[in-house]
Write a protein that holds these residues in place. Sequence first.
Motif, PDB file in Angstrom:
ATOM      1  N   LYS A 297      10.236  -5.330  11.171  1.00 45.15           N
ATOM      2  CA  LYS A 297       9.339  -4.577  10.295  1.00 45.15           C
ATOM      3  C   LYS A 297       8.164  -4.014  11.077  1.00 45.15           C
ATOM      4  O   LYS A 297       7.684  -4.645  12.030  1.00 45.15           O
ATOM      5  N   ARG A 298       7.676  -2.845  10.673  1.00 43.42           N
ATOM      6  CA  ARG A 298       6.560  -2.190  11.355  1.00 43.42           C
ATOM      7  C   ARG A 298       5.310  -2.116  10.482  1.00 43.42           C
ATOM      8  O   ARG A 298       4.225  -1.806  10.983  1.00 43.42           O
ATOM      9  N   ASP A 299       5.458  -2.346   9.183  1.00 43.57           N
ATOM     10  CA  ASP A 299       4.318  -2.160   8.288  1.00 43.57           C
ATOM     11  C   ASP A 299       3.318  -3.312   8.386  1.00 43.57           C
ATOM     12  O   ASP A 299       3.724  -4.446   8.685  1.00 43.57           O
ATOM     13  N   PRO A 300       2.015  -3.037   8.171  1.00 44.63           N
ATOM     14  CA  PRO A 300       1.422  -1.775   7.694  1.00 44.63           C
ATOM     15  C   PRO A 300       1.126  -0.752   8.788  1.00 44.63           C
ATOM     16  O   PRO A 300       0.478   0.257   8.495  1.00 44.63           O
ATOM     17  N   GLY A 301       1.600  -0.957  10.014  1.00 47.50           N
ATOM     18  CA  GLY A 301       1.549   0.095  11.020  1.00 47.50           C
ATOM     19  C   GLY A 301       0.236   0.187  11.785  1.00 47.50           C
ATOM     20  O   GLY A 301      -0.760  -0.440  11.431  1.00 47.50           O
ATOM     21  N   PRO A 302       0.248   0.985  12.865  1.00 44.76           N
ATOM     22  CA  PRO A 302      -0.919   1.080  13.763  1.00 44.76           C
ATOM     23  C   PRO A 302      -2.131   1.760  13.124  1.00 44.76           C
ATOM     24  O   PRO A 302      -3.239   1.644  13.637  1.00 44.76           O
TER      25      PRO A 302
ATOM     26  N   LEU B  76       0.855  -1.179   0.000  1.00 47.31           N
ATOM     27  CA  LEU B  76       0.000   0.000   0.000  1.00 47.31           C
ATOM     28  C   LEU B  76       0.895   1.234   0.000  1.00 47.31           C
ATOM     29  O   LEU B  76       1.815   1.328   0.818  1.00 47.31           O
ATOM     30  N   VAL B  77       0.628   2.163  -0.939  1.00 44.99           N
ATOM     31  CA  VAL B  77       1.428   3.388  -0.973  1.00 44.99           C
ATOM     32  C   VAL B  77       1.082   4.208   0.269  1.00 44.99           C
ATOM     33  O   VAL B  77      -0.064   4.642   0.451  1.00 44.99           O
ATOM     34  N   ASN B  78       2.077   4.378   1.131  1.00 44.04           N
ATOM     35  CA  ASN B  78       1.882   5.048   2.420  1.00 44.04           C
ATOM     36  C   ASN B  78       3.276   5.299   2.975  1.00 44.04           C
ATOM     37  O   ASN B  78       4.124   4.410   2.931  1.00 44.04           O
ATOM     38  N   ASP B  79       3.511   6.519   3.474  1.00 47.57           N
ATOM     39  CA  ASP B  79       4.872   6.841   3.919  1.00 47.57           C
ATOM     40  C   ASP B  79       5.180   6.313   5.326  1.00 47.57           C
ATOM     41  O   ASP B  79       6.283   6.518   5.835  1.00 47.57           O
ATOM     42  N   GLY B  80       4.199   5.658   5.930  1.00 48.44           N
ATOM     43  CA  GLY B  80       4.441   5.073   7.244  1.00 48.44           C
ATOM     44  C   GLY B  80       3.921   5.915   8.383  1.00 48.44           C
ATOM     45  O   GLY B  80       3.937   5.483   9.530  1.00 48.44           O
TER      46      GLY B  80
END
Length: 162
Positions: free
Chosen positions: A141-146, A98-102
Amino acid sequence: MKGNGMREIIDRPSPNFDERKLPVSMIVVHYTETKTCEQALRILCDPAAEKRVSSHWVVDRDGTVYRLVDESKRAWHAGRSFWDGIEDCNSASIGIELVNDGTEAYPEPQIAALVALCSGIKSRHAIRHIVGHSDIAPGRKRDPGPLFPWERLGCRRVSVNI
Ligand SMILES: [Zn+2]
């Protein structure tokens, strides 16, 4: 393949793949950590990078879906990882970036497209788990994040009845 929440599918073939050694049983969700979709596509299609990577699908913020690697092939998105007794997660999974800067929230058109994409994947493969990269590579790794809305996929770390 239009409709069902998916805006459009664009083929953007990546040379970064090889053969699967396991049947597909999981979907791994990622974020790209890039500002733009084009940056992500360039990285995921780069045959000359020091560390070659890819995913099967990329979903832009507006819901546009890019197909990079055929689902029958093994894309290179999981890295060192482990899930449900599987060490070669790339062989057993479909990877979606997914395009997302984090740091940003996921826009609705992007999530709607992801939900539609996942339901298509579930119709094509016996998917047992939908997990995040951070689930299969914890600490690394942290993606896809909270901010990722897991409830929209209706499942996580559980068997999916098809
Ligand atoms: Zn990832």
